[in-house]
Design a protein around this motif. Sequence first.
Motif, PDB file in Angstrom:
ATOM      1  N   ARG A  32       0.852  -1.185   0.000  1.00 46.27           N
ATOM      2  CA  ARG A  32       0.000   0.000   0.000  1.00 46.27           C
ATOM      3  C   ARG A  32       0.888   1.236   0.000  1.00 46.27           C
ATOM      4  N   ILE A  33       0.510   2.229  -0.796  1.00 52.97           N
ATOM      5  CA  ILE A  33       1.291   3.455  -0.924  1.00 52.97           C
ATOM      6  C   ILE A  33       0.500   4.603  -0.326  1.00 52.97           C
ATOM      7  N   THR A  34       1.177   5.419   0.481  1.00 52.07           N
ATOM      8  CA  THR A  34       0.565   6.623   1.023  1.00 52.07           C
ATOM      9  C   THR A  34       1.445   7.810   0.657  1.00 52.07           C
ATOM     10  N   PRO A  35       0.835   8.941   0.412  1.00 47.78           N
ATOM     11  CA  PRO A  35      -0.573   9.206   0.195  1.00 47.78           C
ATOM     12  C   PRO A  35      -1.097   8.417  -1.009  1.00 47.78           C
ATOM     13  N   THR A  36      -2.378   8.137  -1.013  1.00 45.29           N
ATOM     14  CA  THR A  36      -2.954   7.244  -2.016  1.00 45.29           C
ATOM     15  C   THR A  36      -2.851   7.780  -3.442  1.00 45.29           C
ATOM     16  N   GLY A  41       2.328   4.453 -10.832  1.00 50.87           N
ATOM     17  CA  GLY A  41       2.378   3.039 -11.166  1.00 50.87           C
ATOM     18  C   GLY A  41       3.495   2.348 -10.415  1.00 50.87           C
ATOM     19  N   VAL A  42       3.475   1.021 -10.452  1.00 51.91           N
ATOM     20  CA  VAL A  42       4.486   0.226  -9.764  1.00 51.91           C
ATOM     21  C   VAL A  42       5.031  -0.793 -10.759  1.00 51.91           C
ATOM     22  N   SER A  43       6.365  -0.923 -10.775  1.00 54.33           N
ATOM     23  CA  SER A  43       7.029  -1.891 -11.649  1.00 54.33           C
ATOM     24  C   SER A  43       7.787  -2.900 -10.817  1.00 54.33           C
ATOM     25  N   LEU A  44       7.891  -4.098 -11.333  1.00 52.08           N
ATOM     26  CA  LEU A  44       8.615  -5.182 -10.682  1.00 52.08           C
ATOM     27  C   LEU A  44       9.721  -5.618 -11.629  1.00 52.08           C
ATOM     28  N   VAL A  45      10.955  -5.622 -11.143  1.00 55.82           N
ATOM     29  CA  VAL A  45      12.109  -5.944 -11.986  1.00 55.82           C
ATOM     30  C   VAL A  45      12.768  -7.216 -11.470  1.00 55.82           C
ATOM     31  N   ALA A  46      13.031  -8.131 -12.396  1.00 57.66           N
ATOM     32  CA  ALA A  46      13.751  -9.372 -12.092  1.00 57.66           C
ATOM     33  C   ALA A  46      14.700  -9.612 -13.260  1.00 57.66           C
ATOM     34  N   GLY A  47      15.974  -9.326 -13.044  1.00 64.31           N
ATOM     35  CA  GLY A  47      16.945  -9.464 -14.131  1.00 64.31           C
ATOM     36  C   GLY A  47      16.642  -8.467 -15.223  1.00 64.31           C
ATOM     37  N   THR A  48      16.330  -8.938 -16.421  1.00 61.21           N
ATOM     38  CA  THR A  48      15.993  -8.047 -17.534  1.00 61.21           C
ATOM     39  C   THR A  48      14.491  -7.971 -17.775  1.00 61.21           C
ATOM     40  N   ASP A  49      13.693  -8.668 -16.965  1.00 65.93           N
ATOM     41  CA  ASP A  49      12.240  -8.670 -17.113  1.00 65.93           C
ATOM     42  C   ASP A  49      11.610  -7.614 -16.224  1.00 65.93           C
ATOM     43  N   THR A  50      10.550  -6.961 -16.729  1.00 65.74           N
ATOM     44  CA  THR A  50       9.829  -5.949 -15.970  1.00 65.74           C
ATOM     45  C   THR A  50       8.334  -6.168 -16.107  1.00 65.74           C
ATOM     46  N   VAL A  55      -1.895   1.333  -9.731  1.00 67.20           N
ATOM     47  CA  VAL A  55      -2.182   1.497  -8.312  1.00 67.20           C
ATOM     48  C   VAL A  55      -3.650   1.885  -8.184  1.00 67.20           C
ATOM     49  N   SER A  56      -4.385   1.155  -7.342  1.00 68.21           N
ATOM     50  CA  SER A  56      -5.795   1.424  -7.132  1.00 68.21           C
ATOM     51  C   SER A  56      -6.019   1.801  -5.678  1.00 68.21           C
ATOM     52  N   GLN A  57      -6.345   3.051  -5.437  1.00 73.45           N
ATOM     53  CA  GLN A  57      -6.567   3.582  -4.093  1.00 73.45           C
ATOM     54  C   GLN A  57      -5.379   3.296  -3.187  1.00 73.45           C
ATOM     55  N   GLY A  58      -4.179   3.425  -3.756  1.00 76.17           N
ATOM     56  CA  GLY A  58      -2.951   3.237  -2.993  1.00 76.17           C
ATOM     57  C   GLY A  58      -2.468   1.804  -2.894  1.00 76.17           C
ATOM     58  N   ALA A  59      -3.238   0.839  -3.377  1.00 73.50           N
ATOM     59  CA  ALA A  59      -2.864  -0.572  -3.250  1.00 73.50           C
ATOM     60  C   ALA A  59      -2.375  -1.123  -4.590  1.00 73.50           C
ATOM     61  N   PHE A  60      -1.427  -2.073  -4.506  1.00 72.86           N
ATOM     62  CA  PHE A  60      -0.953  -2.755  -5.707  1.00 72.86           C
ATOM     63  C   PHE A  60      -0.705  -4.225  -5.376  1.00 72.86           C
ATOM     64  N   ALA A  61      -0.718  -5.055  -6.416  1.00 66.45           N
ATOM     65  CA  ALA A  61      -0.502  -6.488  -6.219  1.00 66.45           C
ATOM     66  C   ALA A  61       0.114  -7.102  -7.474  1.00 66.45           C
TER      67      ALA A  61
END
Length: 105
Positions: A32-36, A41-50, A55-61
């Motif tokens: 969860r991100i504050t302030p909402t 956006g949120v990115s996930l990096v693993a090696g060369t993959d992204t 983000v929806s109302q401060g939450a991501f999954a």
Amino acid sequence: MKKLSVFLVALMVSSVFFIAFTYLKVGGIIGRITPTDAAAGVSLVAGTDTLKVQVSQGAFAFTNLKEGVYTVWIKANAPYKDALIENVAVKDSATTDLGEIKLQQ
């Protein structure tokens, strides 16, 4: 008789592959991100993959992740600063909760 033997071997090999992929375990990362309204956006990096999620109302999954170590990058809206969370571990069939992430101005 030879055709029957080839058929049985092919059946056994395909059964082994089917069983191996059945036990593939996946996990996830949530937070969860504050302030909402601070994150674009949120990115996930693993090696060369992204991977990217909204983000929806401060939450991501992130779901269906293989076991491993990831980096989470949060793209912030102005006047907030981007955030980088390194070495986020995902264990088999577990969801890693990053909790509340406060973005700085």
